[in-house]
Design a protein around this motif. Structure first.
Motif, PDB file in Angstrom:
ATOM      1  N   PRO A 129     171.751 -10.262  53.964  1.00  7.40           N
ATOM      2  CA  PRO A 129     171.167  -9.944  52.669  1.00  7.40           C
ATOM      3  C   PRO A 129     170.866 -11.231  51.906  1.00  7.40           C
ATOM      4  N   GLY A 130     170.081 -11.119  50.850  1.00  4.46           N
ATOM      5  CA  GLY A 130     169.756 -12.273  50.027  1.00  4.46           C
ATOM      6  C   GLY A 130     168.315 -12.233  49.560  1.00  4.46           C
ATOM      7  N   TYR A 131     167.804 -13.405  49.212  1.00  4.09           N
ATOM      8  CA  TYR A 131     166.440 -13.540  48.704  1.00  4.09           C
ATOM      9  C   TYR A 131     165.527 -13.911  49.859  1.00  4.09           C
ATOM     10  N   TRP A 132     164.564 -13.052  50.178  1.00  4.34           N
ATOM     11  CA  TRP A 132     163.704 -13.196  51.345  1.00  4.34           C
ATOM     12  C   TRP A 132     162.247 -13.375  50.945  1.00  4.34           C
ATOM     13  N   GLU A 133     161.544 -14.160  51.752  1.00  9.69           N
ATOM     14  CA  GLU A 133     160.094 -14.285  51.649  1.00  9.69           C
ATOM     15  C   GLU A 133     159.527 -13.765  52.963  1.00  9.69           C
ATOM     16  N   TYR A 134     158.521 -12.900  52.873  1.00  8.74           N
ATOM     17  CA  TYR A 134     157.904 -12.402  54.095  1.00  8.74           C
ATOM     18  C   TYR A 134     156.397 -12.353  53.942  1.00  8.74           C
ATOM     19  N   THR A 135     155.724 -12.649  55.045  1.00 15.14           N
ATOM     20  CA  THR A 135     154.266 -12.676  55.081  1.00 15.14           C
ATOM     21  C   THR A 135     153.786 -11.701  56.139  1.00 15.14           C
ATOM     22  N   THR A 136     152.913 -10.788  55.739  1.00 15.04           N
ATOM     23  CA  THR A 136     152.283  -9.880  56.682  1.00 15.04           C
ATOM     24  C   THR A 136     150.826 -10.297  56.845  1.00 15.04           C
ATOM     25  N   ALA A 195     147.095  -9.052  58.873  1.00 14.63           N
ATOM     26  CA  ALA A 195     146.321  -8.108  59.681  1.00 14.63           C
ATOM     27  C   ALA A 195     144.857  -8.298  59.345  1.00 14.63           C
ATOM     28  N   LEU A 196     144.017  -8.297  60.352  1.00  8.90           N
ATOM     29  CA  LEU A 196     142.567  -8.432  60.186  1.00  8.90           C
ATOM     30  C   LEU A 196     142.187  -9.637  59.333  1.00  8.90           C
ATOM     31  N   GLY A 197     142.892 -10.745  59.534  1.00  7.45           N
ATOM     32  CA  GLY A 197     142.559 -11.968  58.817  1.00  7.45           C
ATOM     33  C   GLY A 197     143.032 -12.019  57.380  1.00  7.45           C
ATOM     34  N   GLN A 198     143.713 -10.982  56.906  1.00  9.57           N
ATOM     35  CA  GLN A 198     144.244 -10.970  55.547  1.00  9.57           C
ATOM     36  C   GLN A 198     145.744 -11.196  55.598  1.00  9.57           C
ATOM     37  N   ARG A 199     146.229 -12.076  54.692  1.00  9.62           N
ATOM     38  CA  ARG A 199     147.653 -12.392  54.617  1.00  9.62           C
ATOM     39  C   ARG A 199     148.177 -12.000  53.246  1.00  9.62           C
ATOM     40  N   ASP A 200     149.412 -11.532  53.225  1.00  7.18           N
ATOM     41  CA  ASP A 200     150.064 -11.169  51.977  1.00  7.18           C
ATOM     42  C   ASP A 200     151.501 -11.670  52.042  1.00  7.18           C
ATOM     43  N   THR A 201     151.902 -12.493  51.065  1.00  7.60           N
ATOM     44  CA  THR A 201     153.261 -13.023  51.020  1.00  7.60           C
ATOM     45  C   THR A 201     153.969 -12.477  49.790  1.00  7.60           C
ATOM     46  N   GLU A 202     155.186 -11.999  49.993  1.00  2.00           N
ATOM     47  CA  GLU A 202     156.002 -11.463  48.906  1.00  2.00           C
ATOM     48  C   GLU A 202     157.421 -12.001  49.022  1.00  2.00           C
ATOM     49  N   THR A 203     158.133 -11.980  47.913  1.00  2.00           N
ATOM     50  CA  THR A 203     159.560 -12.291  47.910  1.00  2.00           C
ATOM     51  C   THR A 203     160.294 -11.082  47.351  1.00  2.00           C
ATOM     52  N   LYS A 204     161.426 -10.777  47.952  1.00  2.00           N
ATOM     53  CA  LYS A 204     162.240  -9.640  47.524  1.00  2.00           C
ATOM     54  C   LYS A 204     163.708  -9.980  47.692  1.00  2.00           C
ATOM     55  N   CYS A 205     164.511  -9.411  46.820  1.00  5.08           N
ATOM     56  CA  CYS A 205     165.953  -9.495  46.965  1.00  5.08           C
ATOM     57  C   CYS A 205     166.383  -8.291  47.798  1.00  5.08           C
ATOM     58  N   VAL A 206     167.150  -8.543  48.848  1.00  2.74           N
ATOM     59  CA  VAL A 206     167.585  -7.480  49.741  1.00  2.74           C
ATOM     60  C   VAL A 206     169.105  -7.361  49.648  1.00  2.74           C
ATOM     61  N   ARG A 207     169.556  -6.220  49.177  1.00  6.15           N
ATOM     62  CA  ARG A 207     170.985  -5.943  49.064  1.00  6.15           C
ATOM     63  C   ARG A 207     171.566  -5.636  50.450  1.00  6.15           C
ATOM     64  N   PRO A 208     172.890  -5.786  50.610  1.00  4.94           N
ATOM     65  CA  PRO A 208     173.502  -5.437  51.902  1.00  4.94           C
ATOM     66  C   PRO A 208     173.168  -4.005  52.335  1.00  4.94           C
ATOM     67  N   SER A 209     173.111  -3.072  51.391  1.00  7.71           N
ATOM     68  CA  SER A 209     172.811  -1.679  51.726  1.00  7.71           C
ATOM     69  C   SER A 209     171.360  -1.464  52.153  1.00  7.71           C
ATOM     70  N   GLU A 210     170.494  -2.444  51.929  1.00  8.41           N
ATOM     71  CA  GLU A 210     169.071  -2.313  52.252  1.00  8.41           C
ATOM     72  C   GLU A 210     168.652  -3.066  53.522  1.00  8.41           C
ATOM     73  N   ILE A 211     169.591  -3.788  54.135  1.00  4.98           N
ATOM     74  CA  ILE A 211     169.252  -4.624  55.292  1.00  4.98           C
ATOM     75  C   ILE A 211     168.610  -3.818  56.411  1.00  4.98           C
ATOM     76  N   ASN A 212     169.184  -2.684  56.785  1.00  7.44           N
ATOM     77  CA  ASN A 212     168.619  -1.915  57.891  1.00  7.44           C
ATOM     78  C   ASN A 212     167.197  -1.457  57.591  1.00  7.44           C
ATOM     79  N   ARG A 213     166.935  -1.017  56.385  1.00  4.55           N
ATOM     80  CA  ARG A 213     165.582  -0.580  56.012  1.00  4.55           C
ATOM     81  C   ARG A 213     164.629  -1.767  55.988  1.00  4.55           C
ATOM     82  N   PHE A 214     165.062  -2.896  55.434  1.00  9.04           N
ATOM     83  CA  PHE A 214     164.228  -4.104  55.362  1.00  9.04           C
ATOM     84  C   PHE A 214     163.893  -4.629  56.749  1.00  9.04           C
ATOM     85  N   PHE A 215     164.901  -4.764  57.599  1.00 11.36           N
ATOM     86  CA  PHE A 215     164.699  -5.330  58.925  1.00 11.36           C
ATOM     87  C   PHE A 215     163.954  -4.386  59.862  1.00 11.36           C
TER      88      PHE A 215
END
Length: 159
Positions: free
Chosen positions: A43-50, A52-72
């Motif tokens: 868990p912690g503060y994560w940055e992720y980039t998706t 598709a089709l040449g478009q990129r989107d970067t976001e940051t989110k705080c992920v709680r221990p209870s949210e790890i399975n859903r996030f990952f």
């Protein structure tokens, strides 16, 4: 659905599908026993980039221990109900294959695989969308994520 509308929808859908599925305890395959193990990422503060089709989107989110399975887990959104007959997570590698259906009945097939460590993961895959009774080819998509810190800033958005 017009092809231009489908093309605009795919990056959003692929990125969303690659990011929020509930995942039960890790297991090695459909017939493998469930293992009680530590979560694959921290868990912690994560940055992720998706991408598709040449478009990129970067976001940051705080992920709680209870949210790890859903996030990952990476394959569903609040708009789609998904099932994953293939879900393999272990030894730093993950693979997911499944199908999703929206509340309105839109159908999507998803494939995703890659590597992970406690503070980063990188998946490649794609989504196939059913429109007018025809499945699209799998549209390539990626997600790369890294843990920025164990603590989240006070103004962080939660996952």
């Amino acid at each position: 659905m017009k092809s231009s509308a489908l093309i605009r929808l795919v990056p959003v859908l692929a990125g969303a599908l690659l990011l929020s599925a509930p995942v039960s305890a890790p297991f090695a395959g459909p017939a493998a026993p469930v293992q009680s193990a530590a979560p694959p990422v921290l868990p912690g503060y994560w940055e992720y980039t998706t991408s598709a089709l040449g478009q990129r989107d970067t976001e940051t989110k705080c992920v709680r221990p209870s949210e790890i399975n859903r996030f990952f887990g990476g394959l569903s959104t609040r708009h789609y109900q998904c099932t994953y007959p293939v879900r393999q997570v272990g030894n730093g590698n993950a693979r997911f294959e499944g199908a999703c259906v929206s509340r309105s009945g839109r159908q999507v097939r998803v494939r995703l695989n890659g590597t992970y460590q406690p503070e980063q993961f990188s998946f490649r895959g794609g989504a196939s969308i059913k429109a007018a009774g025809i499945w699209s080819p799998y549209i390539p998509a990626t997600i790369n994520a890294r843990r920025i810190s164990a603590q989240c800033p006070a103004d962080a958005e939660y996952f």
